[in-house]
Design a protein around this motif. Structure first.
Motif, short mmCIF file in Angstrom:
data_model
loop_
_atom_site.label_atom_id
_atom_site.label_comp_id
_atom_site.label_asym_id
_atom_site.label_seq_id
_atom_site.Cartn_x
_atom_site.Cartn_y
_atom_site.Cartn_z
N TYR A 233 82.74 108.26 25.71
CA TYR A 233 81.67 107.69 25.10
C TYR A 233 81.07 106.64 26.37
O TYR A 233 81.67 106.16 27.12
N LYS A 234 79.54 106.57 26.09
CA LYS A 234 78.97 105.67 27.02
C LYS A 234 78.55 104.42 26.40
O LYS A 234 77.94 103.45 26.99
N SER A 235 78.26 104.31 25.06
CA SER A 235 77.80 103.30 24.21
C SER A 235 78.54 103.06 23.14
O SER A 235 79.12 104.15 22.41
N GLY A 237 77.66 100.80 19.38
CA GLY A 237 76.90 99.87 18.33
C GLY A 237 77.44 99.24 17.44
O GLY A 237 78.06 100.04 16.49
N CYS A 247 82.25 94.17 20.63
CA CYS A 247 81.46 94.62 21.58
C CYS A 247 82.02 94.03 22.94
O CYS A 247 82.20 94.48 24.06
N MET A 257 81.19 101.20 29.51
CA MET A 257 80.47 101.12 28.42
C MET A 257 79.33 100.35 28.26
O MET A 257 79.17 99.08 28.69
N SER A 258 78.22 100.41 27.49
CA SER A 258 77.12 99.65 27.03
C SER A 258 77.12 99.32 25.83
O SER A 258 77.07 100.32 24.89
N CYS A 259 77.43 98.07 25.13
CA CYS A 259 77.87 97.81 23.80
C CYS A 259 76.60 96.69 23.39
O CYS A 259 76.20 95.93 24.06
N THR A 260 76.41 97.31 22.14
CA THR A 260 75.20 96.38 21.55
C THR A 260 75.83 95.78 20.08
O THR A 260 76.33 96.66 19.29
N ASP A 282 73.70 90.83 29.96
CA ASP A 282 73.01 91.80 30.58
C ASP A 282 72.62 91.19 31.98
O ASP A 282 72.24 89.66 31.82
#
Length: 282
Positions: A233-235, A237, A247, A257-260, A282
């Motif tokens: 996985y890359k992200s 939410g 996150c 990972m990019s987490c929001t 960020d």
């Protein structure tokens, strides 16, 4: 109830008994007082104070008078409440006490002196209090593993609500005065848990509530981040992510990972504060 670790300390507040059943009931009857003393120490930020003062003037620890003065507690001669409170925290393994034998009251020199009522030996060495390793990691705000907000929630919300337990069990209704003392959950997150003067009702600050919950949630999130395979996985939410703890745990363990995190506007500031504290903005 308290477990072997807590009972291992000499604790005069929790009386001892040779019967395990009798001992357990004694603990149950009196543990609320210990818990209240503990949660108050976290609310007053005692452990952050002791951590920040560590090593100043070449001394590890503060005297009871220094602690009382810096926390806004009574520090006048003849008052032993603060030392009793600190010694209780020593007995449950949250503070270290070094130096003189003991002092029942504050003195001009902050030294332990002979007390006729206690018949302890005199000493000129000041009694100093400092954090144990456990308290330094989890109860000082300077630590990334800080979980003290959860204890503060118990102090501000749970303990006051328990005052009305008997009435609630008899009537099935929480009295109106309880809602004036502790904010209902729905009002807390709707931003309406305030007094006419605009101040938050006790436990009614959504930011404080969200940050407080990190203390009980973070271990589970750390376990998920360490055991689940995020390599595919890359992200991420997190819907209803509150202060963004999940996150943060995943982002710290998996740098790709990019987490929001997403939640109500009322807890936005909590997420911003927590994410910045973790160094993951960020």
């Amino acid at each position: 109830m308290l477990g072997p670790r807590l009972r291992a300390y000499e604790n005069g507040y929790i009386a001892s008994s040779t019967s395990p059943g009798h001992q357990r009931l004694l603990e149950l009857a009196r543990v609320a007082g210990v818990s209240r003393a503990f949660t108050l120490s976290v609310k007053l930020d005692l452990y952050s104070l002791l951590r920040s003062s560590r090593g100043q003037d070449g001394v590890d620890g503060l005297t009871a008078r220094d602690i009382a003065t810096r926390l806004g507690l009574r520090a006048d001669a003849g008052f032993r409440g603060v030392t009793d409170w600190l010694d209780l925290l020593v007995s449950i393994g949250l503070l270290n006490r070094t130096g003189g034998t003991y002092t029942n009251t504050f003195t001009n020199s902050d030294a332990a002196v002979e007390d006729d009522s206690d018949a302890r030996a005199a000493t000129t060495s000041p009694v100093l209090y400092s954090n144990t390793k456990e308290a330094d990691i989890y109860l000082a705000k300077q630590s990334l593993e800080y979980m003290g907000g959860h204890a503060v929630l118990y102090h501000d919300r749970t303990f006051p609500q328990m005052t009305f337990l008997e009435q609630s069990l008899k009537t099935c209704v929480l009295p109106d005065i309880a809602r004036q003392i502790v904010a209902p959950m729905k009002d807390t997150f709707a931003g309406s848990a305030k007094t006419p003067a605009g101040d938050h009702v006790t436990g009614g600050d959504p930011v404080a509530f969200a940050l407080g919950m990190t203390g009980c949630n973070k271990p589970a999130f750390q376990a998920l981040a360490s055991k689940f395979d995020f390599s595919r996985y890359k992200s991420l939410g997190d819907i209803g992510g509150s202060a963004g703890v999940l996150c943060c745990c995943v982002a710290a363990a998996h740098l790709h990972m990019s987490c929001t995190t997403h939640d109500l506007p009322a807890v936005h500031d909590a997420a911003v504060q927590y994410i910045q504290q973790q160094g993951l903005s960020d």
